[in-house]
Motif scaffolding. Sequence first.
Motif, PDB file in Angstrom:
ATOM      1  N   GLN A   1     -41.503  35.273 -19.393  1.00 32.28           N
ATOM      2  CA  GLN A   1     -40.158  35.773 -19.144  1.00 32.28           C
ATOM      3  C   GLN A   1     -39.339  34.678 -18.478  1.00 32.28           C
ATOM      4  O   GLN A   1     -39.851  33.927 -17.646  1.00 32.28           O
ATOM      5  N   TRP A   2     -38.067  34.592 -18.888  1.00 33.07           N
ATOM      6  CA  TRP A   2     -37.138  33.610 -18.305  1.00 33.07           C
ATOM      7  C   TRP A   2     -35.931  34.385 -17.830  1.00 33.07           C
ATOM      8  O   TRP A   2     -35.128  34.860 -18.629  1.00 33.07           O
ATOM      9  N   GLN A   3     -35.782  34.552 -16.514  1.00 37.29           N
ATOM     10  CA  GLN A   3     -34.655  35.302 -15.976  1.00 37.29           C
ATOM     11  C   GLN A   3     -33.991  34.530 -14.846  1.00 37.29           C
ATOM     12  O   GLN A   3     -34.600  34.265 -13.810  1.00 37.29           O
ATOM     13  N   LEU A   4     -32.711  34.201 -15.065  1.00 35.06           N
ATOM     14  CA  LEU A   4     -31.932  33.475 -14.058  1.00 35.06           C
ATOM     15  C   LEU A   4     -30.737  34.284 -13.567  1.00 35.06           C
ATOM     16  O   LEU A   4     -30.092  33.891 -12.587  1.00 35.06           O
ATOM     17  N   THR A   5     -30.402  35.392 -14.230  1.00 30.05           N
ATOM     18  CA  THR A   5     -29.247  36.202 -13.831  1.00 30.05           C
ATOM     19  C   THR A   5     -29.645  37.668 -13.760  1.00 30.05           C
ATOM     20  O   THR A   5     -30.639  38.095 -14.356  1.00 30.05           O
ATOM     21  N   GLY A   6     -28.833  38.446 -13.041  1.00 31.60           N
ATOM     22  CA  GLY A   6     -29.078  39.872 -12.925  1.00 31.60           C
ATOM     23  C   GLY A   6     -30.178  40.197 -11.927  1.00 31.60           C
ATOM     24  O   GLY A   6     -30.787  39.306 -11.328  1.00 31.60           O
ATOM     25  N   VAL A   7     -30.416  41.488 -11.760  1.00 30.30           N
ATOM     26  CA  VAL A   7     -31.455  41.954 -10.837  1.00 30.30           C
ATOM     27  C   VAL A   7     -32.824  41.697 -11.456  1.00 30.30           C
ATOM     28  O   VAL A   7     -33.086  42.082 -12.599  1.00 30.30           O
ATOM     29  N   LEU A   8     -33.686  41.029 -10.710  1.00 35.04           N
ATOM     30  CA  LEU A   8     -35.000  40.688 -11.221  1.00 35.04           C
ATOM     31  C   LEU A   8     -35.780  41.951 -11.583  1.00 35.04           C
ATOM     32  O   LEU A   8     -35.864  42.897 -10.800  1.00 35.04           O
ATOM     33  N   ASP A   9     -36.370  41.930 -12.782  1.00 38.70           N
ATOM     34  CA  ASP A   9     -37.215  43.031 -13.226  1.00 38.70           C
ATOM     35  C   ASP A   9     -38.673  42.579 -13.144  1.00 38.70           C
ATOM     36  O   ASP A   9     -39.164  41.884 -14.037  1.00 38.70           O
ATOM     37  N   PRO A  10     -39.392  42.965 -12.078  1.00 40.07           N
ATOM     38  CA  PRO A  10     -40.779  42.511 -11.918  1.00 40.07           C
ATOM     39  C   PRO A  10     -41.753  43.240 -12.827  1.00 40.07           C
ATOM     40  O   PRO A  10     -42.921  42.846 -12.912  1.00 40.07           O
ATOM     41  N   ALA A  11     -41.296  44.298 -13.493  1.00 41.99           N
ATOM     42  CA  ALA A  11     -42.190  45.109 -14.309  1.00 41.99           C
ATOM     43  C   ALA A  11     -42.348  44.569 -15.732  1.00 41.99           C
ATOM     44  O   ALA A  11     -43.119  45.127 -16.518  1.00 41.99           O
ATOM     45  N   VAL A  12     -41.638  43.499 -16.075  1.00 40.57           N
ATOM     46  CA  VAL A  12     -41.749  42.937 -17.418  1.00 40.57           C
ATOM     47  C   VAL A  12     -43.198  42.531 -17.672  1.00 40.57           C
ATOM     48  O   VAL A  12     -43.838  41.902 -16.829  1.00 40.57           O
TER      49      VAL A  12
END
Length: 279
Positions: free
Chosen positions: A56-67
């Motif tokens: 997973q690559w997430q730099l914006t928004g609320v982090l979703d740890p459940a991915v």
Amino acid sequence: MRIGLGGQPARAVRRALSAGLALALVVTVAACRPDLPPPGAPTSWPTAATRSWQWQWQLTGVLDPAVEADVFVLDPITTTAAQTTQLRSRDRRLICQVYVGSVHPDDPDASRYPPQALGATADGTGRIWLDVRQWNAVRPVLADRFRLCRGKGFGAVVLADADGYQQRSGFPLDFDHQLQFNRRLAALARSLDLSPGLLGDLPQVAALAPDFDFAVNEECVRLAQCDKLLPFADAGKPVFHVEYAGVTTDFCVTSVGYGFASIRKNRTLDAWRLACPSP
């Protein structure tokens, strides 16, 4: 009533076999998952798992740890130590993305770069290119960025904007300047117990693959450039690949065939993702 093995009803036998199969699958998956190094150690990338990572690559928004991903690439400034602790408790490998060749005026450490190291402003992003030849000037700032990653529980770092020689940076940077800079950064990351990764900079992959543990790539299928990443894949090192357009059933055939871990993302790099199936 149908009778199965040992005189038991056939339905009971089927339930027992199904339960046994499910348990076997759980045990098999658990056995194949590589152990995560303890906090303070660089992330390891076992060769046996190279073709099966989900990321997973997430730099914006609320982090979703459940991915459901084994590997997360995150912003070290906005990601909290509590979030990294939560992810590590679920055996997630964590990569922090650090801009090494540029700085944004809003970055908390922007004022630490001397004026003579600041060049042209990149179109669209507002980021200012750095003079990567001035190692003594930029090294302390980047070292502290790496220490921030380490302190928050990341075990790896991926170098972004590590291709200023290909941009209108405002400096006469060439291939060799960038090559030396990127190699120095890989060594710096290792000295701080971080596994180094390379984002982009495809023309230098053949030269830099021995210095880095993994690669992150954007749109190599759309741009017909996936073959340039083979020095990583052939060495058993992960290639984390993303496409921003198209359907997974189309581009996954190509990227997974190369041995890459591939996903579809929005360009904003928020929490949404579609993953290619593991081989």
